[in-house]
Enzyme design. Structure first.
Site, PDB file in Angstrom:
ATOM      1  N   GLY A 130       0.749  16.877 -11.344  1.00  0.00           N
ATOM      2  CA  GLY A 130       1.894  17.498 -12.017  1.00  0.00           C
ATOM      3  C   GLY A 130       2.150  18.841 -11.376  1.00  0.00           C
ATOM      4  O   GLY A 130       1.263  19.403 -10.724  1.00  0.00           O
ATOM      5  N   HIS A 167       3.917  25.084 -19.079  1.00  0.00           N
ATOM      6  CA  HIS A 167       4.193  26.015 -17.974  1.00  0.00           C
ATOM      7  C   HIS A 167       5.604  26.597 -18.090  1.00  0.00           C
ATOM      8  O   HIS A 167       5.833  27.768 -17.797  1.00  0.00           O
ATOM      9  CB  HIS A 167       4.077  25.319 -16.601  1.00  0.00           C
ATOM     10  CG  HIS A 167       2.694  25.330 -15.999  1.00  0.00           C
ATOM     11  ND1 HIS A 167       2.004  26.475 -15.725  1.00  0.00           N
ATOM     12  CD2 HIS A 167       1.897  24.306 -15.610  1.00  0.00           C
ATOM     13  CE1 HIS A 167       0.814  26.165 -15.183  1.00  0.00           C
ATOM     14  NE2 HIS A 167       0.734  24.852 -15.098  1.00  0.00           N
ATOM     15  N   HIS A 197       1.105  19.619 -20.457  1.00  0.00           N
ATOM     16  CA  HIS A 197       0.609  20.730 -19.625  1.00  0.00           C
ATOM     17  C   HIS A 197       1.757  21.335 -18.812  1.00  0.00           C
ATOM     18  O   HIS A 197       1.878  22.560 -18.702  1.00  0.00           O
ATOM     19  CB  HIS A 197      -0.498  20.196 -18.687  1.00  0.00           C
ATOM     20  CG  HIS A 197      -1.047  21.199 -17.738  1.00  0.00           C
ATOM     21  ND1 HIS A 197      -2.311  21.709 -17.830  1.00  0.00           N
ATOM     22  CD2 HIS A 197      -0.504  21.788 -16.642  1.00  0.00           C
ATOM     23  CE1 HIS A 197      -2.525  22.582 -16.851  1.00  0.00           C
ATOM     24  NE2 HIS A 197      -1.431  22.644 -16.104  1.00  0.00           N
ATOM     25  N   GLU A 198       2.624  20.462 -18.276  1.00  0.00           N
ATOM     26  CA  GLU A 198       3.732  20.961 -17.445  1.00  0.00           C
ATOM     27  C   GLU A 198       4.798  21.651 -18.289  1.00  0.00           C
ATOM     28  O   GLU A 198       5.320  22.696 -17.895  1.00  0.00           O
ATOM     29  CB  GLU A 198       4.367  19.813 -16.643  1.00  0.00           C
ATOM     30  CG  GLU A 198       3.416  19.067 -15.716  1.00  0.00           C
ATOM     31  CD  GLU A 198       2.571  19.977 -14.846  1.00  0.00           C
ATOM     32  OE1 GLU A 198       1.443  19.570 -14.534  1.00  0.00           O
ATOM     33  OE2 GLU A 198       2.995  21.095 -14.494  1.00  0.00           O
ATOM     34  N   CYS A 242      -5.814  23.319 -13.436  1.00  0.00           N
ATOM     35  CA  CYS A 242      -4.453  23.794 -13.165  1.00  0.00           C
ATOM     36  C   CYS A 242      -4.390  24.274 -11.719  1.00  0.00           C
ATOM     37  O   CYS A 242      -5.303  24.962 -11.250  1.00  0.00           O
ATOM     38  CB  CYS A 242      -4.099  24.956 -14.103  1.00  0.00           C
ATOM     39  SG  CYS A 242      -2.420  25.572 -13.882  1.00  0.00           S
ATOM     40  N   LEU A 243      -3.331  23.889 -11.017  1.00  0.00           N
ATOM     41  CA  LEU A 243      -3.213  24.286  -9.610  1.00  0.00           C
ATOM     42  C   LEU A 243      -3.036  25.802  -9.478  1.00  0.00           C
ATOM     43  O   LEU A 243      -3.227  26.357  -8.396  1.00  0.00           O
ATOM     44  CB  LEU A 243      -2.046  23.536  -8.963  1.00  0.00           C
ATOM     45  CG  LEU A 243      -2.234  22.011  -8.913  1.00  0.00           C
ATOM     46  CD1 LEU A 243      -1.001  21.339  -8.356  1.00  0.00           C
ATOM     47  CD2 LEU A 243      -3.472  21.624  -8.121  1.00  0.00           C
ATOM     48  N   GLN A 300       5.383  27.555 -11.188  1.00  0.00           N
ATOM     49  CA  GLN A 300       4.179  27.633 -10.359  1.00  0.00           C
ATOM     50  C   GLN A 300       4.501  27.911  -8.891  1.00  0.00           C
ATOM     51  O   GLN A 300       3.622  28.322  -8.135  1.00  0.00           O
ATOM     52  CB  GLN A 300       3.357  26.340 -10.462  1.00  0.00           C
ATOM     53  CG  GLN A 300       2.737  26.120 -11.848  1.00  0.00           C
ATOM     54  CD  GLN A 300       1.876  24.893 -11.884  1.00  0.00           C
ATOM     55  OE1 GLN A 300       2.379  23.795 -12.142  1.00  0.00           O
ATOM     56  NE2 GLN A 300       0.603  25.030 -11.616  1.00  0.00           N
TER      57      GLN A 300
HETATM   58  O1  K2U Z   1       0.265  21.864 -13.593  1.00  0.00           O
HETATM   59  C1  K2U Z   1      -0.687  21.834 -12.804  1.00  0.00           C
HETATM   60  O2  K2U Z   1      -1.323  22.837 -12.496  1.00  0.00           O
HETATM   61  C2  K2U Z   1      -1.133  20.480 -12.236  1.00  0.00           C
HETATM   62  C3  K2U Z   1      -2.231  20.010 -13.140  1.00  0.00           C
HETATM   63  C4  K2U Z   1      -1.681  18.961 -14.028  1.00  0.00           C
HETATM   64  C5  K2U Z   1      -2.698  18.483 -15.023  1.00  0.00           C
HETATM   65  C6  K2U Z   1      -3.662  19.324 -15.566  1.00  0.00           C
HETATM   66  C7  K2U Z   1      -4.559  18.837 -16.496  1.00  0.00           C
HETATM   67  C8  K2U Z   1      -4.501  17.521 -16.902  1.00  0.00           C
HETATM   68  C9  K2U Z   1      -3.542  16.704 -16.369  1.00  0.00           C
HETATM   69  C10 K2U Z   1      -2.646  17.187 -15.429  1.00  0.00           C
HETATM   70  C11 K2U Z   1      -3.461  19.564 -12.344  1.00  0.00           C
HETATM   71  O3  K2U Z   1      -3.971  20.588 -11.569  1.00  0.00           O
HETATM   72  S1  K2U Z   1      -3.240  18.243 -11.279  1.00  0.00           S
HETATM   73  C12 K2U Z   1      -4.938  18.023 -10.811  1.00  0.00           C
HETATM   74  C13 K2U Z   1      -5.537  16.928 -11.637  1.00  0.00           C
HETATM   75  C14 K2U Z   1      -5.712  15.714 -11.008  1.00  0.00           C
HETATM   76  C15 K2U Z   1      -6.217  14.651 -11.747  1.00  0.00           C
HETATM   77  C16 K2U Z   1      -6.530  14.801 -13.099  1.00  0.00           C
HETATM   78  C17 K2U Z   1      -6.345  16.026 -13.711  1.00  0.00           C
HETATM   79  C18 K2U Z   1      -5.852  17.121 -12.983  1.00  0.00           C
HETATM   80 ZN    ZN Z   2      -1.040  23.869 -14.511  1.00  0.00          ZN
END
Ligand code: K2U
Ligand code: ZN
Length: 172
Positions: A45, A140, A136-137, A94-95, A50
């Protein structure tokens, strides 16, 4: 093209984003850039703030089956219309807060409405990892990070680690 991802703490990650008024090719290209940036991270996501764009636009692709071509979703002005009473706990990352993970409890199922890249209104019910990711998105877009759900001490610890990381990255 890939965009650099902002790292917490950053004031732009705490701001509420403005709705997209009119779809444009510029915004469609931005959505494609966000998908490219997300896949390269890798992530499932990404929200426009971001990458420093303070507009209500998110992309996600939580299809994790090996070999599946993925199912990229582009959402302009996403809204949660309803949430289940039942909750789910997921260890989120979170990225914008690299290498930090913590359990977050969220509604298990959410109904979401948005405008797609063709300008059509869509609505869908999400469950499982898709539900966690879309919430989560959308957080943001309202300046909310997953660490805002944690106890203050844990949140401060993570914030201090990110400040140290940013100092080290600044030194090159
Ligand atoms: O928004 C973001 O920073 C991307 C997030 C999205 C996300 C966070 C927590 C749970 C689900 C989605 C992640 O960094 S994407 C990395 C990731 C990959 C597989 C599973 C969970 C998170
Ligand atoms: Zn995030």
């Amino acid at each position: 093209m890939k965009h650099p991802i902002l790292i917490h703490p950053d004031p732009r990650l705490k701001k509420t984003c403005v709705p997209v008024a009119d779809l444009s090719d510029k915004l469609r290209i931005l959505a494609d850039d966000m998908l490219e940036t997300m896949y390269a991270a890798p992530g499932i996501g990404l929200a426009a703030p971001q990458i420093g764009i303070m507009q209500r636009l998110i992309v996600l692709d939580c299809e994790k089956e090996e070999g599946s071509s993925g199912k990229p979703l582009v959402m302009f002005n996403p809204e949660i219309l309803a949430s289940s009473e039942e909750t789910n706990v997921y260890e989120e990352g979170c990225l914008s807060i690299p290498e930090q993970f913590a359990e977050v409890t969220r509604p298990k199922v959410v109904d979401v409405r948005w405008i797609d890249r063709d300008g059509n209104e869509q609505s869908e019910t999400f469950d499982g990892l898709w539900a966690t990711c879309v919430q989560h998105e959308i957080d943001h877009l309202d300046g909310k990070l997953f660490i805002d759900y944690l106890k203050p001490l844990k949140r401060q610890m993570i914030t201090r680690k990110m400040q140290k990381l940013k100092r080290e990255r600044a030194r090159g």
